[in-house]
Scaffold this active site. Sequence first.
Site, PDB file in Angstrom:
ATOM      1  CG  ASP A 203     -68.614 -63.548  16.298  1.00  0.00           C
ATOM      2  OD1 ASP A 203     -67.787 -64.460  16.408  1.00  0.00           O
ATOM      3  OD2 ASP A 203     -69.296 -63.369  15.263  1.00  0.00           O
ATOM      4  CD  GLU A 269     -64.001 -63.847  15.874  1.00  0.00           C
ATOM      5  OE1 GLU A 269     -63.751 -65.043  15.682  1.00  0.00           O
ATOM      6  OE2 GLU A 269     -65.099 -63.334  15.613  1.00  0.00           O
TER       7      GLU A 269
END
Length: 544
Positions: A203, A269
């Site tokens: 993330d 990401e």
Amino acid sequence: MAKQSKAWWRGAVIYQIYPRSFMDSNGDGVGDLPGIRQHVPYLKRLNVDAVWISPFFKSPMKDFGYDVADYREVDPLFGTLADFDALVADLHKAGLRVIIDQVLSHSADVHPWFEESRQSRDNPKADWYVWADAKSDGTPPSNWLSVFGGSAWQWDAQRRQYYLHNFLVSQPDLNFHCEDVQQATLDNIEFWLKRGVDGFRFDACNYHFHDRKLRSNPPAAVVDDITVTAANPYGMQQHLYDKSRPQNLKFLKRLRKLLDQYGAASVGEVGDDDSLTRMAEYTSGGDKLNQAYSFNLLTEHYSAEFIRGQVLAMEHHLANYDKPGWVCWSVGNHDVPRVLTRWGHNVADPQFSRMVLALLTTLRGSSCIYQGDELGLPEADIPFDLLQDPYGKAFWPQFKGRDGCRAPMPWKKHAANAGFTVGTPWLPIPEEHKAHAATVQERPLDSVLNFTRHFLAWRRHYPALIRGDIKFYKAPEPVLLFTRKLDDTTILVALNLGDAEMRVTLPGTLHNVIPLSGHGLGRGLIDDGVIDLGAFGGSFATVR
């Protein structure tokens, strides 16, 4: 599970599970790991290659698991470590790879590391987070903004310093310039590698490092509407100094060495002012991320020209490196409105959802399917008084937050709460979602669910659609026309993104084509160098 290629992730179809909303096994209204186990047969029948499970770690849940309080513990809301181990075993037995989230750039403010760090300026973890003195007038040390609104700096009265939070105030940023932080992070990752996971989705992986001089960001030349909405001032800055710092490349190499030891893969990401350039950089050389997760098709923009432009730009950036990386495309996730609503404007024709699934999984790259998109779910309309998302509350009503795509999965049309829970669901389940329930779609062969199962199984017979090069051809809007080529096999893909019939004359180099059958998309006919495409129709062919 059976041994597969080390590059199993290249061209893989990954199914994202948002565990809060997938299946509740104990009646508390929140989905959990045992609930996922109940539906492993469903996941297997989708014919995806891997399952990505969003955060289930111990957390105060202010950002619903993306604020981690213990990187090695399952939150009791989701179950136990034993539940996780059993789920991994079940998924592996079903032939599915397991990818889990890792939220490394920040923790929860109740994490023991932060609680110790904020005690003083000279304790053992004093340098584990990003602390800075105020300016002489008491204002924050720079103009950096939080993605979730307001300054990215929060004053802490105990240390009499500001700490950095790129997201919620309760999500302080870890200081990756500190070697101990890097090592502790790698140790936590290895904990899950030893439990048998096959990969990680990292993330916000370009937020690890910050500019040590704390220089303020300049204004953006063009306001970013891909990473954030137009209602958010975050897009008004060039984020030169608060993320995507060059030191991150060295850390990603350390990370890759660890993953390679276990044969694990990574997807990062990457949200940046120029995401495609950063994605190519972060995946280049074969020594950093295996692939990067793109935001670029998660926007309101929808046209053949836009999609073609994003893919070509990605290909261009990848080609800048001797050993190019790989991209993972997605048209839906837990942070953006459902693709049926965002691109399809809630069109009643299920062919739209079928076409989008075919589009996503035939572009060059891997692909992520968000739970519920295989049912063709529209965005849920969550009233403000039932809203849970702090991001939505901060920017309401111009931005309604992320709850609309997080409404629980509808499993059974006529069951209480659509079969998701016997309790009160954490978010309401719209009546219109029940009409899309999995049980409703089980028998009709042309349902979105059965098309997904069938198409992904069909796709596996054509390696060119999985790993082949891509080439686009001129076609009138809204038609996408491209080929995927691997070795001596070339496959033509023709897709109509619109709701009106289209006729396209193939270029001379593509006249000698043989239509492929069995894909199930329909509304496409190739004859004598001409393709007729019905509304949201498509056709596939081999090129001789």
